[in-house]
Design an enzyme around this catalytic site. Structure first.
Site, PDB file in Angstrom:
ATOM      1  CB  CYS A  85      -0.955   0.001   1.195  1.00  0.00           C
ATOM      2  SG  CYS A  85      -0.175  -0.405   2.768  1.00  0.00           S
ATOM      3  CG  HIS A 101      -0.863   4.078   4.601  1.00  0.00           C
ATOM      4  ND1 HIS A 101      -1.553   3.809   5.761  1.00  0.00           N
ATOM      5  CD2 HIS A 101      -0.408   2.866   4.149  1.00  0.00           C
ATOM      6  CE1 HIS A 101      -1.510   2.499   6.002  1.00  0.00           C
ATOM      7  NE2 HIS A 101      -0.832   1.919   5.041  1.00  0.00           N
ATOM      8  CD  GLN A 120       3.252   2.274   6.147  1.00  0.00           C
ATOM      9  OE1 GLN A 120       4.468   2.353   5.938  1.00  0.00           O
ATOM     10  NE2 GLN A 120       2.594   1.142   5.995  1.00  0.00           N
TER      11      GLN A 120
END
Length: 345
Positions: free
Chosen positions: A131, A245, A158
């Site tokens: 991600c 994030h 994150q």
């Protein structure tokens, strides 16, 4: 023409987001199957506003006749079942870390390297990147095209949803515990230290060189997706945010690049929204990107410490662009490029 799609790990955060994204983007799925482990058999998951899918057993499911598998069940499970689905004729888009760095499995971000999708023929599997890597390479791609990137230094912030539902629950319970004067260790299971009102510079396992595996992933995945010559050093940090994030990125280029040129390139690039005003509230935070598809770029500025350098801030919803949306976009590219036409017909 429609396709049969199976979603593996359908009861998890990413699996549910995959189902929602298929509906929102009107993917031509004539038949959608929700799969998970035996403990989830019979559970119901939403597919859009009106449809409910009953979860079936991944262990006994017959993948024959399935066109696309969107898989996010965890690396060990995927290692066993993704090859099985591919052997049955499906194209597997795998969101776990297991296949990403295997040389015969393409690692794809559609805005960055859609041409790599054709490599799925070797194994029948396409890997979805990490991600934190996805949002960074989406922002780096137009800059790399403009003035070749030499080096990237990135610090990530994150959210706990990157650790799954258990991570979100732990942040909630610890935060509640602080306010009712309960010890936070009572709810400490997923993270190595207290996450409520804290930050943890540790994501995934430590490696021999002192970096964590999450930091290693960002370096090697960026090179595989964008350019093998780019040097990347990352510090990955878990923060007490539920979804989204953020990354502080500093880039060193081989050629001169102006702030104005970079800004124009970013604004013209697919999947990016530039929100950058040098004033209060003139930037995007994780709370504002939750539920959104774009990678948001803010705080673009020159780095005066190197000859050709820029710094910027980028945020994205890690469950959407960082996972589910990217996987569905890969499926859309498979259709657009004609890789499924003869099979589906």
């Amino acid at each position: 023409m429609s396709y049969k799609v199976a979603v593996v790990g359908a009861t998890g955060n990413v699996g549910r987001e995959m189902l929602q994204t298929l509906v929102e983007r009107e993917f031509p799925a004539g038949d959608v199957v929700a799969l998970a482990s035996a403990k989830s058999i019979g559970k119901e998951v939403s597919f859009g506003d009106d449809d409910i899918l009953k979860v079936q057993d991944l262990a006994t499911f017959d993948f024959r006749g399935t066109d696309i598998v969107l898989s996010s069940p965890g690396a060990k499970v995927s290692a066993a079942f993704s090859p099985k689905a591919a052997a049955a004729g499906a194209v597997v888009i795998d969101n776990t870390s297991h296949f990403r760095m295997e040389p015969d499995v393409p690692l794809v971000v559609p805005e960055v390297n859609p041409q790599a999708i054709a490599g799925f023929h070797k194994r029948g599997i396409i890997a979805n990147p990490n991600c934190s890597t996805i949002q960074m390479v989406v922002a780096l791609k137009p800059l790399h095209d403009l003035a070749k990137i030499r080096r990237v230094v990135v610090a990530t912030y994150q959210s706990v949803s990157g650790a799954g539902k258990d991570g979100m629950d732990e942040l909630f319970e610890q935060t509640r515990g602080v306010y009712v004067n309960e010890p936070t260790y009572k709810y400490q299971q997923k993270f190595t230290k207290q996450i409520a009102f804290n930050v943890i510079p540790h994501i995934d396992v430590f490696m021999d060189d002192g970096f964590t595996k999450e930091e290693w992933k960002m370096a090697v995945e960026t090179r595989k997706i964008l350019d093998p010559d780019i040097q990347v050093i990352a510090t990955c940090v878990r923060v007490p945010v539920f979804i989204g994030h953020a990354e502080a990125v500093t880039v060193e280029f081989e050629q001169p690049i102006s702030e104005a040129e970079a800004r124009a390139a970013l604004k013209a690039a697919p999947g990016i929204s530039v929100v950058d005003h040098r004033a209060n509230e003139g930037y995007v935070t994780p709370a504002e990107c939750a539920g959104e598809d774009a990678v948001y770029v803010s705080r673009l500025r020159k780095d005066p410490t190197v000859e050709h350098g820029l710094s910027f801030w980028c945020v994205a919803d890690n469950l959407r662009k960082g996972a589910a949306l990217n996987a569905v976009q890969i499926a859309e590219e498979l259709v657009r490029q004609g890789h499924l036409r003869s099979k589906a017909a």
